[in-house]
Design a protein around this motif. Structure first.
Motif, PDB file in Angstrom:
ATOM      1  N   GLY A  50       0.799  -1.224   0.000  1.00  0.00           N
ATOM      2  CA  GLY A  50       0.000   0.000   0.000  1.00  0.00           C
ATOM      3  C   GLY A  50       0.827   1.266   0.000  1.00  0.00           C
ATOM      4  N   ALA A  51       2.138   1.142   0.229  1.00  0.00           N
ATOM      5  CA  ALA A  51       3.003   2.334   0.217  1.00  0.00           C
ATOM      6  C   ALA A  51       3.429   2.605  -1.220  1.00  0.00           C
ATOM      7  CB  ALA A  51       4.215   2.112   1.121  1.00  0.00           C
ATOM      8  N   VAL A  52       2.535   3.181  -2.004  1.00  0.00           N
ATOM      9  CA  VAL A  52       2.782   3.385  -3.436  1.00  0.00           C
ATOM     10  C   VAL A  52       3.626   4.625  -3.701  1.00  0.00           C
ATOM     11  CG1 VAL A  52       0.722   2.138  -4.134  1.00  0.00           C
ATOM     12  CG2 VAL A  52       0.561   4.583  -3.651  1.00  0.00           C
ATOM     13  N   THR A  53       3.706   5.516  -2.734  1.00  0.00           N
ATOM     14  CA  THR A  53       4.543   6.710  -2.874  1.00  0.00           C
ATOM     15  C   THR A  53       5.236   6.983  -1.537  1.00  0.00           C
ATOM     16  OG1 THR A  53       2.746   8.217  -2.228  1.00  0.00           O
ATOM     17  CG2 THR A  53       3.004   7.764  -4.583  1.00  0.00           C
ATOM     18  N   ARG A  54       6.247   7.837  -1.574  1.00  0.00           N
ATOM     19  CA  ARG A  54       6.877   8.280  -0.331  1.00  0.00           C
ATOM     20  C   ARG A  54       5.893   9.153   0.442  1.00  0.00           C
ATOM     21  NH1 ARG A  54      12.252  11.874  -0.530  1.00  0.00           N
ATOM     22  NH2 ARG A  54      13.286   9.843  -0.582  1.00  0.00           N
ATOM     23  N   ARG A  55       5.867   9.013   1.748  1.00  0.00           N
ATOM     24  CA  ARG A  55       5.012   9.850   2.586  1.00  0.00           C
ATOM     25  C   ARG A  55       5.853  10.556   3.632  1.00  0.00           C
ATOM     26  NH1 ARG A  55       2.584  10.653   7.204  1.00  0.00           N
ATOM     27  NH2 ARG A  55       0.431  11.419   7.278  1.00  0.00           N
ATOM     28  N   VAL A  56       5.667  11.866   3.729  1.00  0.00           N
ATOM     29  CA  VAL A  56       6.347  12.652   4.750  1.00  0.00           C
ATOM     30  C   VAL A  56       5.524  12.582   6.033  1.00  0.00           C
ATOM     31  CG1 VAL A  56       7.051  14.973   5.428  1.00  0.00           C
ATOM     32  CG2 VAL A  56       7.426  14.190   3.085  1.00  0.00           C
ATOM     33  N   GLY A  57       6.155  12.188   7.135  1.00  0.00           N
ATOM     34  CA  GLY A  57       5.451  12.032   8.404  1.00  0.00           C
ATOM     35  C   GLY A  57       5.233  13.349   9.129  1.00  0.00           C
ATOM     36  N   TYR A  58       4.554  13.268  10.268  1.00  0.00           N
ATOM     37  CA  TYR A  58       4.205  14.468  11.026  1.00  0.00           C
ATOM     38  C   TYR A  58       5.438  15.226  11.522  1.00  0.00           C
ATOM     39  CZ  TYR A  58      -0.613  12.779  11.046  1.00  0.00           C
ATOM     40  OH  TYR A  58      -1.860  12.366  10.674  1.00  0.00           O
ATOM     41  N   PHE A  59       6.497  14.492  11.863  1.00  0.00           N
ATOM     42  CA  PHE A  59       7.711  15.168  12.341  1.00  0.00           C
ATOM     43  C   PHE A  59       8.273  16.084  11.258  1.00  0.00           C
ATOM     44  CE2 PHE A  59       7.756  12.405  15.987  1.00  0.00           C
ATOM     45  CZ  PHE A  59       8.531  13.071  16.920  1.00  0.00           C
ATOM     46  N   GLU A  60       8.342  15.578  10.037  1.00  0.00           N
ATOM     47  CA  GLU A  60       8.866  16.398   8.938  1.00  0.00           C
ATOM     48  C   GLU A  60       7.908  17.528   8.574  1.00  0.00           C
ATOM     49  OE1 GLU A  60      11.213  14.365   5.679  1.00  0.00           O
ATOM     50  OE2 GLU A  60      10.200  12.631   6.568  1.00  0.00           O
ATOM     51  N   GLN A  61       6.601  17.259   8.662  1.00  0.00           N
ATOM     52  CA  GLN A  61       5.619  18.301   8.369  1.00  0.00           C
ATOM     53  C   GLN A  61       5.758  19.477   9.331  1.00  0.00           C
ATOM     54  OE1 GLN A  61       1.551  16.779   8.035  1.00  0.00           O
ATOM     55  NE2 GLN A  61       2.323  14.873   7.166  1.00  0.00           N
ATOM     56  N   ALA A  62       6.181  19.179  10.551  1.00  0.00           N
ATOM     57  CA  ALA A  62       6.306  20.226  11.571  1.00  0.00           C
ATOM     58  C   ALA A  62       7.662  20.895  11.572  1.00  0.00           C
ATOM     59  CB  ALA A  62       6.026  19.624  12.951  1.00  0.00           C
ATOM     60  N   HIS A  63       8.520  20.586  10.601  1.00  0.00           N
ATOM     61  CA  HIS A  63       9.877  21.141  10.573  1.00  0.00           C
ATOM     62  C   HIS A  63       9.842  22.663  10.650  1.00  0.00           C
ATOM     63  CE1 HIS A  63      14.164  21.138   9.700  1.00  0.00           C
ATOM     64  NE2 HIS A  63      13.950  22.137   8.849  1.00  0.00           N
ATOM     65  N   GLY A  64      10.583  23.197  11.595  1.00  0.00           N
ATOM     66  CA  GLY A  64      10.617  24.644  11.809  1.00  0.00           C
ATOM     67  C   GLY A  64       9.513  25.150  12.707  1.00  0.00           C
ATOM     68  N   GLY A  65       8.493  24.324  12.927  1.00  0.00           N
ATOM     69  CA  GLY A  65       7.347  24.742  13.733  1.00  0.00           C
ATOM     70  C   GLY A  65       7.205  23.921  14.994  1.00  0.00           C
ATOM     71  N   THR A  66       5.967  23.484  15.273  1.00  0.00           N
ATOM     72  CA  THR A  66       5.664  22.775  16.517  1.00  0.00           C
ATOM     73  C   THR A  66       4.906  21.494  16.221  1.00  0.00           C
ATOM     74  OG1 THR A  66       5.534  24.833  17.783  1.00  0.00           O
ATOM     75  CG2 THR A  66       4.442  22.912  18.717  1.00  0.00           C
ATOM     76  N   LEU A  67       5.305  20.412  16.874  1.00  0.00           N
ATOM     77  CA  LEU A  67       4.587  19.141  16.802  1.00  0.00           C
ATOM     78  C   LEU A  67       3.934  18.886  18.151  1.00  0.00           C
ATOM     79  CD1 LEU A  67       3.857  16.520  15.303  1.00  0.00           C
ATOM     80  CD2 LEU A  67       5.979  15.533  16.184  1.00  0.00           C
ATOM     81  N   PHE A  68       2.616  18.724  18.140  1.00  0.00           N
ATOM     82  CA  PHE A  68       1.855  18.494  19.368  1.00  0.00           C
ATOM     83  C   PHE A  68       1.342  17.060  19.362  1.00  0.00           C
ATOM     84  CE2 PHE A  68      -2.467  18.719  21.440  1.00  0.00           C
ATOM     85  CZ  PHE A  68      -1.994  18.769  22.745  1.00  0.00           C
ATOM     86  N   LEU A  69       1.839  16.240  20.270  1.00  0.00           N
ATOM     87  CA  LEU A  69       1.419  14.843  20.383  1.00  0.00           C
ATOM     88  C   LEU A  69       0.450  14.720  21.553  1.00  0.00           C
ATOM     89  CD1 LEU A  69       4.819  12.981  19.821  1.00  0.00           C
ATOM     90  CD2 LEU A  69       3.031  13.496  18.143  1.00  0.00           C
ATOM     91  N   ASP A  70      -0.830  14.584  21.227  1.00  0.00           N
ATOM     92  CA  ASP A  70      -1.864  14.459  22.249  1.00  0.00           C
ATOM     93  C   ASP A  70      -2.023  12.995  22.643  1.00  0.00           C
ATOM     94  OD1 ASP A  70      -3.810  15.195  24.010  1.00  0.00           O
ATOM     95  OD2 ASP A  70      -5.326  15.667  22.502  1.00  0.00           O
ATOM     96  N   GLU A  71      -2.383  12.766  23.884  1.00  0.00           N
ATOM     97  CA  GLU A  71      -2.547  11.415  24.448  1.00  0.00           C
ATOM     98  C   GLU A  71      -1.281  10.585  24.236  1.00  0.00           C
ATOM     99  OE1 GLU A  71      -4.731  10.914  26.425  1.00  0.00           O
ATOM    100  OE2 GLU A  71      -6.359  12.293  25.929  1.00  0.00           O
ATOM    101  N   ILE A  72      -0.148  11.157  24.605  1.00  0.00           N
ATOM    102  CA  ILE A  72       1.147  10.509  24.420  1.00  0.00           C
ATOM    103  C   ILE A  72       1.261   9.212  25.218  1.00  0.00           C
ATOM    104  CG2 ILE A  72       2.238  11.825  26.294  1.00  0.00           C
ATOM    105  CD1 ILE A  72       3.892  10.816  22.957  1.00  0.00           C
ATOM    106  N   ALA A  73       0.489   9.091  26.294  1.00  0.00           N
ATOM    107  CA  ALA A  73       0.551   7.882  27.124  1.00  0.00           C
ATOM    108  C   ALA A  73       0.054   6.650  26.374  1.00  0.00           C
ATOM    109  CB  ALA A  73      -0.259   8.075  28.404  1.00  0.00           C
ATOM    110  N   GLU A  74      -0.665   6.841  25.267  1.00  0.00           N
ATOM    111  CA  GLU A  74      -1.194   5.709  24.503  1.00  0.00           C
ATOM    112  C   GLU A  74      -0.152   5.091  23.581  1.00  0.00           C
ATOM    113  OE1 GLU A  74      -4.201   4.704  25.277  1.00  0.00           O
ATOM    114  OE2 GLU A  74      -4.354   6.428  26.638  1.00  0.00           O
ATOM    115  N   LEU A  75       1.036   5.684  23.492  1.00  0.00           N
ATOM    116  CA  LEU A  75       2.084   5.168  22.612  1.00  0.00           C
ATOM    117  C   LEU A  75       2.635   3.864  23.191  1.00  0.00           C
ATOM    118  CD1 LEU A  75       3.268   6.434  19.991  1.00  0.00           C
ATOM    119  CD2 LEU A  75       5.180   7.227  21.386  1.00  0.00           C
ATOM    120  N   ASP A  76       2.735   2.796  22.361  1.00  0.00           N
ATOM    121  CA  ASP A  76       3.222   1.519  22.902  1.00  0.00           C
ATOM    122  C   ASP A  76       4.715   1.588  23.179  1.00  0.00           C
ATOM    123  OD1 ASP A  76       4.839   0.534  20.661  1.00  0.00           O
ATOM    124  OD2 ASP A  76       2.949   0.315  19.590  1.00  0.00           O
ATOM    125  N   LEU A  77       5.193   0.682  24.007  1.00  0.00           N
ATOM    126  CA  LEU A  77       6.574   0.729  24.500  1.00  0.00           C
ATOM    127  C   LEU A  77       7.596   0.637  23.382  1.00  0.00           C
ATOM    128  CD1 LEU A  77       6.189  -1.460  27.699  1.00  0.00           C
ATOM    129  CD2 LEU A  77       6.855   0.948  27.623  1.00  0.00           C
TER     130      LEU A  77
END
Length: 453
Positions: free
Chosen positions: A228-255
């Motif tokens: 299903g990865a038919v093209t390269r995808r830029v993730g949220y970290f790269e989208q926020a380059h130079g700005g701010t990345l807000f990760l809500d409900e960070i406690a839900e991230l698996d170990l």
């Protein structure tokens, strides 16, 4: 789009040709045209006026067009320069374009016409830049803490002070508080008052992203990394380059992903899924959770090293029940905004309704108050909201209410149900009013938490 104002400098030693270009451009009354016979005249005039567009003759009496363009580029790096020349040498044109020329015209019969269309294009681009700058300013004002975070209670004053301090630097901010207290609003207030305000604010609800997709969503992926990865995808970290990345409900991230996130934050670079080269990034990080992260660490559900990496400046948002009369200030603000947005006559709360709002604990906090106020505006039969218009109890679970054991989920279901009833079961409209996904409502219907009557 209305014709934007434009100041054009024409640098041309042929007086007749200069007049021809100026005459054509002057047909637009919104254009101001200045004519210069040499590069030096143009450069000297920059001290008193800055152009939006420059046309530059390639052959000038005091210097070559290339030399003048180099000096102009040093002083005006963003102003478009169109070189106009009698030379038809393609290599010359390519070289000038590489060095920063906006366009290259050969002196022909239709050159003035081509310049006219290029000036229009430059004007449209300039208008868009001005509009974007105005929108950014409006967004910054919208999330000015003094405007967006309503309240005068001591806890809100303390919160505003911390937001102001956080905005001065790029320190990581960890926001905590009960669901509905406004953690994302506080994060936006920090971003739009910070030096990064001109760049992107990217918000991600970690709990809302499927577990098998979260790594790709955060860090991106390369073409062919998985089915299903038919093209390269830029993730949220790269989208926020130079700005701010807000990760809500960070406690839900698996170990497992917590370990990868820790490495990314330590190295300030990431690896796309399926990638082989690290990608550097520069984004300010803010995280939020309604859980106690310290307790999550004790229980082994959250990495201690990541916890300390994310702690930064901790900001706790107070629940609405601890904010006293702020409830009434917020209620009046929500009521006024809802009436204006829906072209309703301005309503007011009766004294009895105000007392009812003050006495209710609002387990859903500010989000619940907003929903209750908007529904009351729909139900009100006059210009005054009375206690009977305030649906503060969950009609789906009266036995839980009677025992004082109604859960937050039941409260939310009650709010959704009341809006479904008020909007004749229109799920899309309810999702828009409550600012939740329509899939959330469909899932609640499927689980028999709410129903379309």
């Amino acid at each position: 789009m209305p014709s934007p104002s434009l100041t054009v400098f024409i640098v041309e030693d042929n007086a007749w040709y200069s007049e021809l270009l100026a005459y054509k451009l002057s047909q637009n009354p919104d254009y101001t045209v200045r004519q210069f016979a040499s590069g030096q005249q143009c450069l000297q005039h920059l001290a008193s006026e800055t152009p939006d567009l420059i046309t530059l003759d390639y052959s000038l009496p005091d210097a070559s067009g290339e030399q003048v363009m180099t000096q102009l580029r040093e002083r005006l790096p963003d102003v478009p320069i169109i070189v106009i020349s009698a030379q038809e040498d393609v290599s010359t044109a390519v070289d000038l374009l590489k060095k920063g020329a906006y366009d290259y015209f050969v002196k022909e019969a239709d050159t003035a016409e081509r310049l006219w269309f290029s000036a229009q294009k430059v004007g449209e681009q300039l208008a868009l830049r001005r509009e974007n700058a105005q929108l950014r300013q409006q967004v910054g004002q919208k999330f000015d803490p003094a405007r967006s975070i309503v309240g005068t209670s001591p806890k809100i004053k303390e919160l505003l002070g911390l937001i102001e301090k956080a905005a001065r630097t790029s320190i990581t901010v960890s926001l905590s508080g009960e669901t509905g207290t406004g953690k994302e609003l506080a994060a936006k207030a920090i971003h739009y008052q910070s030096p990064r305000r001109e760049q992107s604010f990217v918000a991600v609800n970690v709990a809302a992203v499927p577990r098998d997709l979260i790594e790709s969503e955060l860090f991106g992926h390369e073409k062919g990394a998985f089915t299903g990865a038919v093209t390269r995808r830029v993730g949220y970290f790269e989208q926020a380059h130079g700005g701010t990345l807000f990760l809500d409900e960070i406690a839900e991230l698996d170990l497992n992903l917590q370990a990868k996130l820790l490495r990314v934050l330590q190295e300030r670079e990431l690896m796309r899924v399926g990638g082989t080269k690290p990608v550097p990034f520069d984004a300010r990080l803010m995280v939020a959770t309604h859980r106690d992260l310290g307790e999550e660490v004790k229980e082994g559900r959250f990495r201690q090293d990541l916890y300390y990496r994310l702690l930064g400046l901790p900001i706790v948002l107070p629940p609405l029940r601890e904010r006293g009369a702020d409830v009434l200030l917020l209620a009046e603000t929500f009521l006024r905004e809802f009436c204006l947005q829906n072209s309703l006559p301005l309503l007011r709360f009766s004294e009895a309704a105000r007392q009812k709002l003050l006495q209710y604990p609002f387990p859903g906090n500010v989000r619940e108050l907003k929903a209750v106020v908007e529904l009351a505006a729909v139900l009100a039969e006059s210009d005054t909201i009375t206690p009977k218009d305030l649906s503060l109890r969950n009609t789906l679970h009266p036995e839980a209410e009677a025992n004082g054991q109604e859960s937050l989920r039941e409260q939310v279901a009650g709010i959704v149900q009341r809006h479904l009833d008020a909007h004749n079961g229109n799920i899309l409209q309810v999702a828009h009013v409550l600012k939740i996904g329509k899939s959330t409502i469909y899932r609640m219907i499927q689980n028999n938490e709410v129903r379309v009557r």
